[in-house]
Design a protein around this motif. Structure first.
Motif, PDB file in Angstrom:
ATOM      1  N   ASP A  32       3.756  38.443 -18.104  1.00  0.00           N
ATOM      2  CA  ASP A  32       3.845  39.320 -19.265  1.00  0.00           C
ATOM      3  C   ASP A  32       3.007  40.575 -19.074  1.00  0.00           C
ATOM      4  OD1 ASP A  32       5.547  37.570 -20.527  1.00  0.00           O
ATOM      5  OD2 ASP A  32       4.004  36.666 -21.798  1.00  0.00           O
ATOM      6  N   GLU A 383       9.900  43.485 -23.722  1.00  0.00           N
ATOM      7  CA  GLU A 383      10.705  42.356 -24.194  1.00  0.00           C
ATOM      8  C   GLU A 383      12.141  42.472 -23.693  1.00  0.00           C
ATOM      9  OE1 GLU A 383      11.912  38.854 -25.918  1.00  0.00           O
ATOM     10  OE2 GLU A 383       9.874  39.591 -25.567  1.00  0.00           O
ATOM     11  N   LYS A 386      12.210  41.567 -20.089  1.00  0.00           N
ATOM     12  CA  LYS A 386      12.084  40.104 -19.983  1.00  0.00           C
ATOM     13  C   LYS A 386      13.436  39.427 -20.167  1.00  0.00           C
ATOM     14  CE  LYS A 386       9.356  36.277 -21.944  1.00  0.00           C
ATOM     15  NZ  LYS A 386       8.293  35.944 -22.949  1.00  0.00           N
TER      16      LYS A 386
END
Length: 416
Positions: A32, A383, A386
């Motif tokens: 992350d 995000e 991801k």
């Protein structure tokens, strides 16, 4: 969506090397922290357009002057969601300044146009006062030129066509003043058409005058913004426009059943067929139907606590308790929910028809965790990476989709 992000590394042809190879970087496999670092670099190196930021009205309410003790967004501010330092941190390059006309102004002849003029002047004054930080922008080319200089562009859109009053000539007038989209309605039905927040259904969609307004916007080169309109007004506008439309700050109705202010799958598909772009609103009530109920429960508890303990909202004891209680009973959605809305549009019609329309400075304290102000766009990009979005996808969402619509509107106007 592509599952990897590609970078081309070029080798000097003078050495007779083969054609450059495409190096695939899988952002889904990163940690992350690594992904956020990559997203931050991407945000700052890519043009980013936000379809709707309510800074002008915030400046009006805050009493904008050149004195910093009142409101100076060239430096970091205590309140609000937008200022220059945070904008640079988040990589935002072109926030559309909302020239917002409250529905209440509609009842006073001339008041809506006068307010629009004053907010335009206020936006221009900001660029004149801080020319090293902000510049007006009237086209995608202007934004590209300002981006190359490291200056924040301030394109403008009028939120509520009531600013046109009942004079069709004002469409061309506001184009000359720099307005590049007009949100046809706002909280109440107006002379143009019916609004999503109103249940009156005054015209059953667009009025006859409203149909002329859409045609005139096409002619002069102003984008037709279908946020805030009723479903019937939406359909009528799509039936008339000769160019792609946009929704400057709307989200997906699937996640907020019964909330007409958001767009249904039918309308999303119709806008995509029109070639338009839907720019996702970040506000809590727009992205999650559970937010309103959760926020209401927190507010009720805090009001009762304040009364039971003889405190006021400004008492330090209440402020501290409210912060602690809200954190422990967080009613806010998260950045992941905003990505869910983008996902839904992409899965329904493709990545070419979605953008960002935060509504910063316009939705109060309802913003999701991870997207509280303009410094936090990298959280959303991370995000999306991801979830497998590519660099090309991110560029489309950040600016290429809205640029495509805007240029189509410019081209049509130039030929008519």
């Amino acid at each position: 969506m592509k599952k990897t992000l590609s970078f081309l590394f070029f080798v000097a042809l003078a050495f007779g090397c083969a054609a450059p190879e495409e190096v695939q970087i899988d952002y889904t496999a990163m940690s992350d922290a690594e992904r956020l670092e990559a997203a931050t670099e991407m945000a700052r190196s890519t043009i980013m357009v936000d379809g709707h930021v309510d800074l002008p009205y915030r400046m009006k309410v805050g009493g904008f002057t050149l004195q910093r003790e009142i409101l100076d967004v060239s430096v970091r501010t205590d309140g609000g969601n937008f200022d220059y330092p945070r904008t640079k941190e988040g990589g935002l390059d072109a926030p559309f300044m909302s020239i917002y006309i409250p529905a209440g102004n509609q009842a006073i002849p001339g008041a809506s146009k006068a307010l629009a003029d004053s907010l335009i002047l206020m936006t221009e004054r900001l660029t004149e006062t801080f020319p090293d930080k902000f510049a007006m922008a009237y086209s995608p080319a202007d934004i590209e030129a300002n981006f190359a200089k490291g200056i924040i562009s301030l394109p403008m859109g009028m939120e509520n066509g009531a600013g046109l009053e009942d004079d069709l000539a004002n469409v061309e007038y506001f184009h000359s003043r720099g307005i590049r989209y007009i949100t046809l309605t706002h909280g109440k039905d107006n002379l143009i058409g019916d609004a999503s927040y109103d249940t009156t259904g005054t015209h059953g969609g667009l009025s006859e005058y409203g149909k002329q307004v859409v045609e005139e916007m096409n002619r002069v080169g102003i984008m037709v913004d279908l946020s805030h309109v009723s479903d019937n007004t939406f359909r009528d506008a799509l039936a008339i426009t000769k160019v792609p439309t946009m929704a400057s700050h709307s989200s997906v109705r699937k996640f907020t059943p019964g909330f007409e202010r958001n767009m249904s799958d039918e309308l999303i598909q119709a806008m995509a067929k029109n070639g338009g772009v839907m720019m996702i609103n970040f506000g809590g009530t727009f992205i999650d139907s559970a937010y309103a109920a959760g926020a209401g429960m927190v507010r009720e508890h805090l009001v009762n606590y304040m009364v039971d303990n003889g405190l006021s909202r400004s008492d330090s004891a209440f402020v501290a308790y409210a912060a602690e209680y809200t954190a422990a009973n967080n009613p806010f959605p998260t950045v992941e929910r905003v990505a869910d809305h983008i996902d839904h549009v992409v899965n329904l019609v493709g990545v070419d028809y979605v953008g960002l329309g935060s509504d910063f400075d316009g939705v109060g304290d309802s913003l999701p965790t991870g997207l509280k102000d303009v410094s936090m766009y990298p959280n959303l990009i991370a995000e999306l990476l991801k979830r497998g979005y590519s660099k090309e996808d991110i560029e489309k969402i950040c600016y290429k989709n809205i640029f495509r619509v805007w240029k189509a509107v410019e081209d049509y106007a130039a030929q008519n």
